[in-house]
Design an enzyme around this catalytic site. Structure first.
Site, short mmCIF file in Angstrom:
data_model
loop_
_atom_site.label_atom_id
_atom_site.label_comp_id
_atom_site.label_asym_id
_atom_site.label_seq_id
_atom_site.Cartn_x
_atom_site.Cartn_y
_atom_site.Cartn_z
N ASP A 178 -25.79 12.30 -5.29
CA ASP A 178 -27.20 12.71 -5.60
C ASP A 178 -28.32 11.59 -5.11
O ASP A 178 -29.41 12.10 -5.02
CB ASP A 178 -27.16 12.44 -7.33
CG ASP A 178 -26.51 13.65 -7.85
OD1 ASP A 178 -26.30 14.70 -7.63
OD2 ASP A 178 -25.52 13.31 -8.89
N HIS A 190 -27.44 20.86 -11.91
CA HIS A 190 -28.12 20.96 -10.34
C HIS A 190 -27.59 22.35 -9.99
O HIS A 190 -26.64 22.97 -10.38
CB HIS A 190 -27.00 19.92 -9.72
CG HIS A 190 -27.36 18.61 -9.86
ND1 HIS A 190 -26.33 17.51 -10.26
CD2 HIS A 190 -28.64 17.82 -9.82
CE1 HIS A 190 -27.15 16.34 -10.37
NE2 HIS A 190 -28.37 16.61 -10.00
N ILE A 249 -18.94 13.77 -18.43
CA ILE A 249 -20.48 13.40 -17.80
C ILE A 249 -20.74 14.20 -16.82
O ILE A 249 -21.48 13.80 -15.91
CB ILE A 249 -20.24 11.91 -17.59
CG1 ILE A 249 -19.05 11.53 -16.43
CG2 ILE A 249 -20.12 11.03 -18.56
CD1 ILE A 249 -18.87 10.11 -15.95
N CYS A 292 -20.27 16.20 -5.95
CA CYS A 292 -20.97 14.83 -6.12
C CYS A 292 -20.31 13.56 -6.13
O CYS A 292 -21.08 12.79 -5.82
CB CYS A 292 -21.71 15.15 -7.35
SG CYS A 292 -20.41 14.93 -8.81
C1 CIR Z 1 -25.59 12.75 -14.07
O1 CIR Z 1 -26.06 13.32 -15.15
O2 CIR Z 1 -26.27 12.34 -13.32
C2 CIR Z 1 -24.34 12.35 -13.83
N1 CIR Z 1 -23.61 12.13 -15.21
C3 CIR Z 1 -23.41 13.56 -13.26
C4 CIR Z 1 -23.91 13.97 -11.79
C5 CIR Z 1 -23.33 14.96 -11.18
N2 CIR Z 1 -23.61 15.23 -9.87
C6 CIR Z 1 -23.75 16.37 -9.48
O3 CIR Z 1 -23.30 17.38 -9.96
N3 CIR Z 1 -24.35 16.26 -8.09
#
Ligand code: CIR
Length: 261
Positions: free
Chosen positions: A71, A166, A247, A253
């Site tokens: 991210d 996302h 989560i 990711c």
């Molecule tokens: C978030 O909400 O940012 C994290 N708990 C999960 C991020 C997952 N990232 C993604 O799908 N690229």
């Protein structure tokens, strides 16, 4: 083999104990740390087994979501881009990735303004799709398009259904011609020109899979997705992801992948 999925390097970050407080859209309970750690370790082993050489960074306890390295950055063979994640609690993560990116890439470019999460960036054979979301705003997406142009990539903004975290929560590129996508996302028309394998109803949570070299990593609890990937001729590696899914995480990711010369 699909060139777009040929990788030999990856960066990962181990989860810290604070990962149990990671962001989530719903009101679900906390995952158990040991379960997240073992799912992450199995994921790292699967990438190594696929032939990638891994740089595994230490946990960042002050950032519960820092294991989701995709991210706060984007990587290409030519350069790395440090993004500006849209969640306030994740805004500082890029600064902790930058020194590693500087060691591994000739060029490291900062997104100058706005917000963009790597989870909203889907690499397609002819363009880089950037989904607008609660994390990626138009200012960030437009700034990213300008940065991508400097390294020879064409970015295109995609309006995506707002119920997903996302763009890549709801879609994954499987090969040069094929995407896996939820029905709702496919209905927007953003994958025109590609073959779309629609996620079977009820398995939307499994739409994020990771094609890497000759195989595809996918959630073990989505039997009809696994079947569809297999029927498409892919070498499917089911992985346990029940804890990280609490989560809102998928497979793309948890690593930054690229093909180093
Ligand atoms: C978030 O909400 O940012 C994290 N708990 C999960 C991020 C997952 N990232 C993604 O799908 N690229």
């Amino acid at each position: 083999m699909s060139q777009i999925h040929s990788f030999n390097r990856a960066i990962l970050r181990k989860p810290g104990a604070s990962v149990v407080k990671g962001l989530r859209a719903g009101a679900g309970g906390d995952p158990v740390f040991a379960d997240v750690a073992s799912e992450h370790a199995a994921y790292a082993a699967a990438l190594a087994d696929a032939g990638l050489s891994l740089t595994v960074l230490d946990p960042l306890e002050e950032y519960p979501d820092a294991l989701f390295v995709e991210d706060p950055a984007l990587v290409f063979p030519e350069a790395a881009i440090v993004l500006r994640p849209g969640a306030p609690s994740r805004a500082g993560e890029g600064a902790f990735l930058r020194p590693t990116l500087e060691q591994l890439f000739e060029q490291v470019i900062d997104l100058p303004v706005g917000h963009a999460d790597g989870g909203d960036v889907l690499m397609l054979p002819d363009k880089v799709l950037i989904g607008l979301s609660a994390r990626t705003d138009r200012e960030g997406a437009e700034a990213l398009i300008a940065v991508l142009a400097t390294i020879g990539y064409r970015g295109v903004i995609a309006e995506t259904p707002r119920e997903v975290l996302h763009l890549k929560t709801a879609s994954s590129l499987l090969d040069e011609e094929t995407v896996l996508s939820t029905r709702a996302l496919a209905a927007t028309g953003i994958f025109a020109g590609l073959r779309v394998i629609e996620v079977p109803d009820g398995e939307e949570g499994g739409a994020n899979v990771l094609r890497v070299n000759d195989r595809v990593l996918a959630g073990a609890h989505y039997p009809r997705i696994l079947e569809a990937l297999d029927a498409h001729g892919l070498n499917v590696m089911p992985l346990e992801n029940a804890a990280i899914a609490m989560i809102d995480a998928g497979f793309t990711c948890m690593s930054l992948r690229w093909s180093a010369p």
